[in-house]
Every structure is written in C-alpha cells, then in structure tokens.
Design a protein around this motif. Structure first.
Motif, PDB file in Angstrom:
ATOM      1  N   UNK A 164      -1.774  -3.874  14.320  1.00 47.46           N
ATOM      2  CA  UNK A 164      -2.988  -4.617  13.943  1.00 47.46           C
ATOM      3  C   UNK A 164      -4.276  -3.904  14.343  1.00 47.46           C
ATOM      4  N   UNK A 165      -4.196  -2.921  15.219  1.00 49.16           N
ATOM      5  CA  UNK A 165      -5.385  -2.191  15.654  1.00 49.16           C
ATOM      6  C   UNK A 165      -5.666  -0.989  14.748  1.00 49.16           C
ATOM      7  N   UNK A 166      -4.761  -0.695  13.820  1.00 51.83           N
ATOM      8  CA  UNK A 166      -4.937   0.437  12.924  1.00 51.83           C
ATOM      9  C   UNK A 166      -5.230  -0.001  11.510  1.00 51.83           C
ATOM     10  N   UNK A 167      -5.275   0.987  10.603  1.00 53.05           N
ATOM     11  CA  UNK A 167      -5.611   0.688   9.225  1.00 53.05           C
ATOM     12  C   UNK A 167      -4.943   1.685   8.287  1.00 53.05           C
ATOM     13  N   UNK A 168      -4.586   1.216   7.109  1.00 53.08           N
ATOM     14  CA  UNK A 168      -4.037   2.071   6.063  1.00 53.08           C
ATOM     15  C   UNK A 168      -4.990   1.993   4.877  1.00 53.08           C
ATOM     16  N   UNK A 169      -5.421   3.164   4.377  1.00 52.41           N
ATOM     17  CA  UNK A 169      -6.316   3.208   3.223  1.00 52.41           C
ATOM     18  C   UNK A 169      -5.702   4.094   2.155  1.00 52.41           C
ATOM     19  N   UNK A 170      -5.616   3.588   0.940  1.00 55.81           N
ATOM     20  CA  UNK A 170      -5.172   4.410  -0.180  1.00 55.81           C
ATOM     21  C   UNK A 170      -6.349   5.302  -0.555  1.00 55.81           C
ATOM     22  N   UNK A 171      -6.083   6.593  -0.770  1.00 53.80           N
ATOM     23  CA  UNK A 171      -7.151   7.543  -1.070  1.00 53.80           C
ATOM     24  C   UNK A 171      -6.779   8.388  -2.283  1.00 53.80           C
ATOM     25  N   UNK A 172      -7.667   9.289  -2.657  1.00 58.92           N
ATOM     26  CA  UNK A 172      -7.420  10.160  -3.805  1.00 58.92           C
ATOM     27  C   UNK A 172      -6.250  11.097  -3.516  1.00 58.92           C
ATOM     28  N   UNK A 203       0.818  -1.217   0.000  1.00 62.86           N
ATOM     29  CA  UNK A 203       0.000   0.000   0.000  1.00 62.86           C
ATOM     30  C   UNK A 203       0.851   1.265   0.000  1.00 62.86           C
ATOM     31  N   UNK A 204       2.042   1.191   0.595  1.00 62.77           N
ATOM     32  CA  UNK A 204       2.884   2.374   0.793  1.00 62.77           C
ATOM     33  C   UNK A 204       3.850   2.551  -0.382  1.00 62.77           C
ATOM     34  N   UNK A 205       3.293   2.782  -1.557  1.00 60.04           N
ATOM     35  CA  UNK A 205       4.093   2.973  -2.775  1.00 60.04           C
ATOM     36  C   UNK A 205       4.426   4.453  -2.937  1.00 60.04           C
ATOM     37  N   UNK A 206       5.611   4.733  -3.463  1.00 61.07           N
ATOM     38  CA  UNK A 206       6.028   6.108  -3.702  1.00 61.07           C
ATOM     39  C   UNK A 206       4.991   6.833  -4.556  1.00 61.07           C
ATOM     40  N   UNK A 207       4.568   8.016  -4.109  1.00 60.33           N
ATOM     41  CA  UNK A 207       3.585   8.817  -4.828  1.00 60.33           C
ATOM     42  C   UNK A 207       2.150   8.603  -4.374  1.00 60.33           C
ATOM     43  N   UNK A 208       1.891   7.570  -3.580  1.00 57.43           N
ATOM     44  CA  UNK A 208       0.523   7.286  -3.119  1.00 57.43           C
ATOM     45  C   UNK A 208       0.110   8.277  -2.030  1.00 57.43           C
ATOM     46  N   UNK A 209      -1.188   8.515  -1.939  1.00 58.85           N
ATOM     47  CA  UNK A 209      -1.762   9.288  -0.832  1.00 58.85           C
ATOM     48  C   UNK A 209      -2.556   8.300   0.009  1.00 58.85           C
ATOM     49  N   UNK A 210      -2.302   8.295   1.315  1.00 62.67           N
ATOM     50  CA  UNK A 210      -2.941   7.320   2.200  1.00 62.67           C
ATOM     51  C   UNK A 210      -3.527   7.992   3.437  1.00 62.67           C
ATOM     52  N   UNK A 211      -4.539   7.344   3.989  1.00 62.11           N
ATOM     53  CA  UNK A 211      -5.086   7.733   5.289  1.00 62.11           C
ATOM     54  C   UNK A 211      -4.596   6.696   6.281  1.00 62.11           C
ATOM     55  N   UNK A 212      -3.908   7.143   7.319  1.00 62.64           N
ATOM     56  CA  UNK A 212      -3.443   6.263   8.395  1.00 62.64           C
ATOM     57  C   UNK A 212      -4.404   6.420   9.566  1.00 62.64           C
ATOM     58  N   UNK A 213      -4.973   5.319  10.014  1.00 62.93           N
ATOM     59  CA  UNK A 213      -5.914   5.359  11.136  1.00 62.93           C
ATOM     60  C   UNK A 213      -5.325   4.607  12.321  1.00 62.93           C
ATOM     61  N   UNK A 214      -5.443   5.212  13.482  1.00 62.56           N
ATOM     62  CA  UNK A 214      -4.944   4.635  14.735  1.00 62.56           C
ATOM     63  C   UNK A 214      -3.439   4.351  14.662  1.00 62.56           C
ATOM     64  N   UNK A 215      -2.703   5.288  14.085  1.00 65.43           N
ATOM     65  CA  UNK A 215      -1.246   5.153  13.991  1.00 65.43           C
ATOM     66  C   UNK A 215      -0.614   5.539  15.328  1.00 65.43           C
ATOM     67  N   UNK A 216       0.589   5.021  15.568  1.00 65.48           N
ATOM     68  CA  UNK A 216       1.290   5.370  16.806  1.00 65.48           C
ATOM     69  C   UNK A 216       2.729   5.739  16.497  1.00 65.48           C
ATOM     70  N   UNK A 217       3.352   6.415  17.444  1.00 61.78           N
ATOM     71  CA  UNK A 217       4.729   6.859  17.311  1.00 61.78           C
ATOM     72  C   UNK A 217       5.601   6.035  18.244  1.00 61.78           C
ATOM     73  N   UNK A 218       6.562   5.329  17.665  1.00 57.23           N
ATOM     74  CA  UNK A 218       7.549   4.571  18.438  1.00 57.23           C
ATOM     75  C   UNK A 218       8.891   5.268  18.328  1.00 57.23           C
ATOM     76  N   UNK A 219       9.785   4.993  19.273  1.00 54.65           N
ATOM     77  CA  UNK A 219      11.159   5.470  19.172  1.00 54.65           C
ATOM     78  C   UNK A 219      12.026   4.313  18.700  1.00 54.65           C
ATOM     79  N   UNK A 220      12.814   4.543  17.660  1.00 51.01           N
ATOM     80  CA  UNK A 220      13.743   3.552  17.126  1.00 51.01           C
ATOM     81  C   UNK A 220      15.092   4.244  17.008  1.00 51.01           C
ATOM     82  N   UNK A 221      16.072   3.742  17.735  1.00 47.77           N
ATOM     83  CA  UNK A 221      17.397   4.365  17.775  1.00 47.77           C
ATOM     84  C   UNK A 221      17.289   5.854  18.098  1.00 47.77           C
TER      85      UNK A 221
END
Length: 144
Positions: A112-120, A85-103
C-alpha cells in the motif's frame, strides 16, 4: 514570523527517484523504483474459505507475473486492483517496490505504500536468461 516562512520550513523538497535494474535486487530490500515489461500474468486460483456462519468469504485476486528489464527478470505478485494493471505486454513503473522471500525464492511486491503506473512501451528486450526468482536462498541465523 510570516506564514510563508513557516510553510517553507515544513515542506521538504521531493527527491528524484533513483531507478534500479532487476539484476541489482537483493532479498529483504525495499524502496525500489524500476521500469519493467510484463512478460506473463497468470492468475492464482483463489482458495474458497468458509466462515463459521457457512458463508463463503471472497479471497483476494492474485496473479503471479513474470516481469523484467534488459538485465534480468523476477516474479511479481500482483494483488486485487494491481492484477488489472499487470497485463502481459504492458510496460510499468514500479515505485517503492520491495523484495520478499516466498518458498526461499525472491518475489517482488508493491504494497500500500508503493505504486504501479502503466507507461509508454520501452525499447529494451527482456533478459529471460537471468531469472532471479529461480535462485534459492536459505535463511541463516548467526549466533551473537
């Protein structure tokens, strides 16, 4: 008491999503809904692991994606089906996203509790000058 009264009492009304902008994101927060453009999508090379039976175990597909809106950008970690779903140039709606710390830097994920939707496609230009994933954070413990 009728069945319809019981049904209405147990069904909670759905809340309308509150959309946030990238520059409002903070470490350790969750429940974010936002519309973003995918600027880059780079697959992460999988590590080949061997089990005790010397069979190779398939690693999950992972891609690091630079996403953003008109206020800033952030790295997003896409896993398995999310990579498609996360292709370069795509527009997406991220639902129930969270922020983690990595390095010590912020990464956005949708578990699994969230959702990604490709949109216009949207009309905004992504603000690459405000990359939140370039800011380093330090975990500080405060004595009680």
């Amino acid at each position: 008491m009728s069945m319809t009264a019981d049904t209405k009492a147990t069904t909670a009304p759905k809340r309308k999503p509150v959309f946030v902008k990238v520059n409002q994101l903070k470490p350790g927060t969750s429940g974010h809904t936002l519309i973003v453009k995918v600027l880059e999508s780079n697959p992460v090379k999988p590590a080949i692991r061997r089990s005790s039976l010397t069979q190779s175990i398939r690693s999950p597909r992972i891609a690091e994606c630079l996403i953003g809106d008109d206020t800033g950008c952030i790295l997003f970690t896409a896993r398995n089906d999310q990579v498609d779903l996360m292709k370069t140039g795509a527009t997406v709606i991220l639902r129930n996203a969270k922020i983690d710390l990595f390095k010590d830097t912020m990464r956005m994920v949708v578990d699994r509790w969230g959702r990604i939707e490709v949109t216009d496609p949207v009309s905004f230009e992504v603000n690459r000058g405000n990359n939140l994933s370039l800011i380093e954070y330090e975990l500080v413990t405060i004595p009680a």
